[in-house]
Design a protein around this motif. Structure first.
Motif, PDB file in Angstrom:
ATOM      1  N   VAL A  44     -40.024  17.423 -48.441  1.00 53.60           N
ATOM      2  CA  VAL A  44     -38.598  17.488 -48.658  1.00 53.60           C
ATOM      3  C   VAL A  44     -38.383  18.361 -49.882  1.00 53.60           C
ATOM      4  O   VAL A  44     -37.841  19.369 -49.737  1.00 53.60           O
ATOM      5  CB  VAL A  44     -37.751  16.156 -48.859  1.00 53.60           C
ATOM      6  CG1 VAL A  44     -36.499  16.499 -49.348  1.00 53.60           C
ATOM      7  CG2 VAL A  44     -37.803  15.381 -47.583  1.00 53.60           C
ATOM      8  N   MET A  45     -39.173  18.410 -50.893  1.00 51.69           N
ATOM      9  CA  MET A  45     -38.854  19.169 -52.234  1.00 51.69           C
ATOM     10  C   MET A  45     -39.387  20.583 -51.749  1.00 51.69           C
ATOM     11  O   MET A  45     -38.628  21.656 -52.010  1.00 51.69           O
ATOM     12  CB  MET A  45     -39.891  18.566 -53.202  1.00 51.69           C
ATOM     13  CG  MET A  45     -39.474  17.434 -53.995  1.00 51.69           C
ATOM     14  SD  MET A  45     -40.639  16.831 -55.236  1.00 51.69           S
ATOM     15  CE  MET A  45     -40.462  18.024 -56.353  1.00 51.69           C
ATOM     16  N   GLY A  46     -40.276  20.783 -51.049  1.00 51.12           N
ATOM     17  CA  GLY A  46     -40.977  22.193 -50.459  1.00 51.12           C
ATOM     18  C   GLY A  46     -39.711  22.789 -49.631  1.00 51.12           C
ATOM     19  O   GLY A  46     -39.595  24.112 -49.699  1.00 51.12           O
ATOM     20  N   SER A  47     -39.192  21.994 -48.762  1.00 47.71           N
ATOM     21  CA  SER A  47     -38.302  22.385 -47.697  1.00 47.71           C
ATOM     22  C   SER A  47     -36.951  22.887 -48.502  1.00 47.71           C
ATOM     23  O   SER A  47     -36.332  23.937 -48.179  1.00 47.71           O
ATOM     24  CB  SER A  47     -38.001  21.585 -46.812  1.00 47.71           C
ATOM     25  OG  SER A  47     -39.110  21.091 -46.118  1.00 47.71           O
ATOM     26  N   VAL A  48     -36.652  21.894 -49.676  1.00 49.23           N
ATOM     27  CA  VAL A  48     -35.282  22.492 -50.523  1.00 49.23           C
ATOM     28  C   VAL A  48     -35.652  23.850 -51.023  1.00 49.23           C
ATOM     29  O   VAL A  48     -34.807  24.736 -51.149  1.00 49.23           O
ATOM     30  CB  VAL A  48     -35.169  21.402 -51.269  1.00 49.23           C
ATOM     31  CG1 VAL A  48     -34.180  22.001 -52.585  1.00 49.23           C
ATOM     32  CG2 VAL A  48     -34.947  20.097 -51.027  1.00 49.23           C
ATOM     33  N   LYS A  49     -36.656  24.202 -51.194  1.00 52.88           N
ATOM     34  CA  LYS A  49     -36.840  25.565 -51.959  1.00 52.88           C
ATOM     35  C   LYS A  49     -36.758  26.511 -50.888  1.00 52.88           C
ATOM     36  O   LYS A  49     -36.578  27.943 -51.335  1.00 52.88           O
ATOM     37  CB  LYS A  49     -38.547  25.497 -52.513  1.00 52.88           C
ATOM     38  CG  LYS A  49     -38.612  24.679 -53.811  1.00 52.88           C
ATOM     39  CD  LYS A  49     -39.894  25.014 -54.500  1.00 52.88           C
ATOM     40  CE  LYS A  49     -40.116  26.485 -55.123  1.00 52.88           C
ATOM     41  NZ  LYS A  49     -39.047  26.429 -56.325  1.00 52.88           N
ATOM     42  N   LEU A  50     -36.921  26.444 -49.752  1.00 49.68           N
ATOM     43  CA  LEU A  50     -36.602  27.500 -48.852  1.00 49.68           C
ATOM     44  C   LEU A  50     -34.943  27.782 -48.845  1.00 49.68           C
ATOM     45  O   LEU A  50     -34.552  29.004 -48.475  1.00 49.68           O
ATOM     46  CB  LEU A  50     -37.169  26.947 -47.321  1.00 49.68           C
ATOM     47  CG  LEU A  50     -38.604  27.006 -47.166  1.00 49.68           C
ATOM     48  CD1 LEU A  50     -38.736  26.488 -45.645  1.00 49.68           C
ATOM     49  CD2 LEU A  50     -39.175  28.580 -47.356  1.00 49.68           C
ATOM     50  N   HIS A  51     -34.342  26.918 -49.092  1.00 51.19           N
ATOM     51  CA  HIS A  51     -32.683  26.958 -48.763  1.00 51.19           C
ATOM     52  C   HIS A  51     -32.314  27.309 -49.996  1.00 51.19           C
ATOM     53  O   HIS A  51     -31.174  27.917 -50.404  1.00 51.19           O
ATOM     54  CB  HIS A  51     -32.099  25.757 -48.426  1.00 51.19           C
ATOM     55  CG  HIS A  51     -32.674  24.907 -46.980  1.00 51.19           C
ATOM     56  ND1 HIS A  51     -32.816  26.045 -45.803  1.00 51.19           N
ATOM     57  CD2 HIS A  51     -33.630  24.171 -46.694  1.00 51.19           C
ATOM     58  CE1 HIS A  51     -33.532  25.172 -44.864  1.00 51.19           C
ATOM     59  NE2 HIS A  51     -33.941  24.128 -45.574  1.00 51.19           N
ATOM     60  N   MET A  52     -33.015  26.744 -51.533  1.00 51.00           N
ATOM     61  CA  MET A  52     -32.440  27.037 -52.609  1.00 51.00           C
ATOM     62  C   MET A  52     -33.656  27.596 -53.474  1.00 51.00           C
ATOM     63  O   MET A  52     -34.498  26.636 -54.070  1.00 51.00           O
ATOM     64  CB  MET A  52     -31.942  25.710 -53.218  1.00 51.00           C
ATOM     65  CG  MET A  52     -30.861  25.103 -52.281  1.00 51.00           C
ATOM     66  SD  MET A  52     -30.422  23.308 -53.100  1.00 51.00           S
ATOM     67  CE  MET A  52     -29.993  23.751 -54.867  1.00 51.00           C
ATOM     68  N   ALA A 428     -33.601  33.176 -38.258  1.00 53.81           N
ATOM     69  CA  ALA A 428     -35.108  32.297 -38.910  1.00 53.81           C
ATOM     70  C   ALA A 428     -34.668  31.364 -39.593  1.00 53.81           C
ATOM     71  O   ALA A 428     -35.368  30.244 -39.663  1.00 53.81           O
ATOM     72  CB  ALA A 428     -35.817  33.414 -39.545  1.00 53.81           C
ATOM     73  N   ILE A 429     -33.652  31.251 -40.300  1.00 47.58           N
ATOM     74  CA  ILE A 429     -33.052  30.390 -41.193  1.00 47.58           C
ATOM     75  C   ILE A 429     -32.670  29.008 -40.638  1.00 47.58           C
ATOM     76  O   ILE A 429     -32.816  27.897 -41.079  1.00 47.58           O
ATOM     77  CB  ILE A 429     -32.487  30.616 -42.472  1.00 47.58           C
ATOM     78  CG1 ILE A 429     -32.259  29.801 -43.742  1.00 47.58           C
ATOM     79  CG2 ILE A 429     -30.846  30.859 -41.899  1.00 47.58           C
ATOM     80  CD1 ILE A 429     -33.809  29.672 -44.306  1.00 47.58           C
ATOM     81  N   MET A 430     -31.876  29.199 -39.389  1.00 48.01           N
ATOM     82  CA  MET A 430     -31.152  28.072 -38.755  1.00 48.01           C
ATOM     83  C   MET A 430     -32.193  26.991 -38.299  1.00 48.01           C
ATOM     84  O   MET A 430     -31.831  25.719 -38.670  1.00 48.01           O
ATOM     85  CB  MET A 430     -30.709  28.456 -37.505  1.00 48.01           C
ATOM     86  CG  MET A 430     -29.114  29.286 -37.802  1.00 48.01           C
ATOM     87  SD  MET A 430     -27.947  28.427 -38.959  1.00 48.01           S
ATOM     88  CE  MET A 430     -27.722  27.080 -38.000  1.00 48.01           C
ATOM     89  N   PRO A 431     -33.186  27.400 -37.494  1.00 43.11           N
ATOM     90  CA  PRO A 431     -34.157  26.152 -37.222  1.00 43.11           C
ATOM     91  C   PRO A 431     -34.763  25.344 -38.324  1.00 43.11           C
ATOM     92  O   PRO A 431     -34.655  24.322 -38.525  1.00 43.11           O
ATOM     93  CB  PRO A 431     -35.138  26.524 -36.346  1.00 43.11           C
ATOM     94  CG  PRO A 431     -35.157  28.217 -36.792  1.00 43.11           C
ATOM     95  CD  PRO A 431     -33.738  28.690 -36.988  1.00 43.11           C
ATOM     96  N   LEU A 432     -34.723  26.153 -39.610  1.00 43.53           N
ATOM     97  CA  LEU A 432     -35.601  25.420 -40.697  1.00 43.53           C
ATOM     98  C   LEU A 432     -34.369  24.719 -41.239  1.00 43.53           C
ATOM     99  O   LEU A 432     -34.579  23.278 -41.847  1.00 43.53           O
ATOM    100  CB  LEU A 432     -35.727  26.477 -41.778  1.00 43.53           C
ATOM    101  CG  LEU A 432     -36.768  27.393 -41.424  1.00 43.53           C
ATOM    102  CD1 LEU A 432     -37.020  28.636 -42.450  1.00 43.53           C
ATOM    103  CD2 LEU A 432     -38.129  26.754 -41.421  1.00 43.53           C
ATOM    104  N   ARG A 433     -32.940  24.961 -41.204  1.00 43.54           N
ATOM    105  CA  ARG A 433     -32.083  24.080 -41.722  1.00 43.54           C
ATOM    106  C   ARG A 433     -31.733  22.683 -41.004  1.00 43.54           C
ATOM    107  O   ARG A 433     -31.509  21.756 -41.492  1.00 43.54           O
ATOM    108  CB  ARG A 433     -30.584  24.898 -41.888  1.00 43.54           C
ATOM    109  CG  ARG A 433     -30.738  26.137 -42.900  1.00 43.54           C
ATOM    110  CD  ARG A 433     -29.258  26.821 -43.061  1.00 43.54           C
ATOM    111  NE  ARG A 433     -29.548  27.833 -44.001  1.00 43.54           N
ATOM    112  CZ  ARG A 433     -28.455  28.745 -44.372  1.00 43.54           C
ATOM    113  NH1 ARG A 433     -27.578  28.967 -43.299  1.00 43.54           N
ATOM    114  NH2 ARG A 433     -28.442  29.588 -45.279  1.00 43.54           N
TER     115      ARG A 433
END
Length: 449
Positions: A44-52, A428-433
């Motif tokens: 989760v911490m790694g995924s947060v860095k993609l958005h922030m 690209a970012i929508m599926p990640l979110r």
């Protein structure tokens, strides 16, 4: 011959087997639960860095690459290794009708195994990676893991040979294959990528084979062993066909490490075509295992069952079949070419890891742990474990639908000429979110468990 059979010690009772397995297996289960929480939180911490991107940006060793590699190592070796080895020991003891041999070796091996996983996370955090996606083990960590696994495998093999006159149940094939596959895969990767590295582009197929074999062969054998054991056991039926089971087993070992090679890999065409052939033939593995268990459980609702372990195993089987069908789709170069640079590969890995493997392991632990603790008939955590099932199931569905459905649009956009950068970034970012919600559910489920 009859005299030698008569001289074999009588089959141990379930109570004797549970008593011999209690402390070493529970030690493995407890370690697995802790690593599952760590893997989910780090992911989760790694995924947060993609958005922030500014999140923890001042800490150099908490980059996205470090966090994602640590999350996968914690899940694959921390949770997967401990849970898989724990269930292996218990199932082998029950299938062979013998108490666990040399439990002290298991405890020593578990300590070494967890030291190896910890060393891997520390090494990755400090920047010591081998550059192979899916197998980011530092050299020293892999050595410790191999030694720890050898200690545990020694106990498992002694348990297996404690009784020789019983016909082997198919789950035993998968368990023994997993015990052999791990040192074979990690040892080969260590030799060809670290000790005596092969040259240039040859490292790409070696790394792909090692990472894919860990999923399809090692984790696949552990997960399928649990599914093949618990579904017939709980519903009180014999496995429909040993022949189907044997066919699926050998096809998995033959094809598991060669599937899912991206069509755009910088490799000779014959290697890519060979991988596509393996992906196409993988449909026979799916049919063999899926049909066998469908016939075994005919008329019995797995996901709708009141038995929690049966629900876990039913979802695990369904996720494995869906993952196998996606593998089969890679026989089509057009399919693979569209999805290879999108979030789809990560989503399908989550489907396999959480939807299939984690569900199979958690369902097995839920069945075994209360019996080891002597409270099989009065287990107080059924309601909470039900929430674990629901959260993981919903998370897997969200990530799979977002990762494949929306990634398809992203892949199509990548092939268009003249598309604005902002529009491409949005696709690209929508599926990640959306998939981030699934990862949050994974974290919540692991903490509850």
């Amino acid at each position: 011959m009859s005299e030698s059979i008569d001289n074999i010690a009588p089959e141990a009772t379930p109570e004797e087997i549970n008593a011999s397995c209690r402390w070493p297996v529970m030690f493995l289960f407890f370690s697995a639960a802790l690593w599952l929480v760590k893997a989910a939180i780090i992911g989760v911490m790694g995924s947060v860095k993609l958005h922030m991107p500014e999140f923890l940006s001042d800490i150099s060793f908490l980059t996205y690459g470090h966090l994602q590699a640590n999350a996968w190592v914690a899940f694959l070796f921390g949770f997967g290794g401990n849970a898989g080895l724990g269930l292996t020991l218990w199932m082998l003891s029950r299938l062979r009708g013998a108490p666990l041999a040399r439990p002290g070796f298991v405890i020593a091996g578990t300590v070494l195994w967890n030291v190896g996983v910890t060393a891997a996370l520390v090494g990755i955090t400090l920047g010591d990676q081998n550059g192979v996606a899916g197998l980011e083990l530092p050299v020293y960590a892999s050595r410790v893991l191999l030694i720890g696994q050898a200690f545990i495998a020694f106990s498992a093999i002694l348990t297996y040979f404690s009784r020789r006159h019983k016909q082997l149940y198919p789950s035993t094939w998968y368990l023994l294959a997993a015990l052999v596959a791990f040192p074979w895969i990690v040892g080969t990767a260590h030799w060809l990528l670290a000790a005596s590295p092969v040259r240039g582009a040859a490292q790409i197929p070696v790394g792909h084979w090692a990472a894919t074999s860990l999923l399809q062969v090692w984790m696949g054998c552990l997960g399928l062993a649990s599914v093949l054991y618990f579904i017939p056991k709980i519903i009180g039926r014999e496995l429909f066909s040993r022949q189907w089971a044997a066919f699926g087993f050998w096809m998995l070992l033959l094809l598991g490490g060669w599937v899912n090679l991206n069509s755009g890999s910088p490799l000779p065409v014959w290697q890519i075509k060979l991988s596509q052939l393996g992906s196409g033939l993988f449909i026979f593995v799916v049919i063999a295992v899926g049909w066998n268990l469908r016939q075994t459980a005919r008329g019995v609702p797995l996901l709708g069952s009141q038995d929690l372990t049966l629900k876990f195993m039913g979802f695990a089987l369904g996720a494995w079949i869906v993952s196998g069908l996606f593998t089969f789709c890679n026989v089509c170069p057009e399919w693979n070419a569209i999805l290879q640079f999108t979030y789809a590969n990560t989503a399908l890995r989550h489907l396999f890891a959480w939807g299939f493997f984690a569900m199979a392991m958690l369902g097995g632990i839920y069945y075994v742990a209360p019996r080891l603790l002597g409270s099989a008939l009065d287990w107080p955590c059924a309601g909470m474990v039900n929430w674990v099932f629901r959260l993981i199931a919903v998370g897997v569905v969200i990530i799979t639908l977002a990762g494949v459905g929306m990634a398809w649009g992203h892949g199509q956009a990548l092939r268009e000429i003249g598309l604005e950068a902002a529009a491409l970034q949005t696709k690209a970012i929508m599926p990640l979110r959306i998939a981030f919600l699934g990862e949050l559910l994974f974290m919540a489920s692991s903490i509850i468990f």
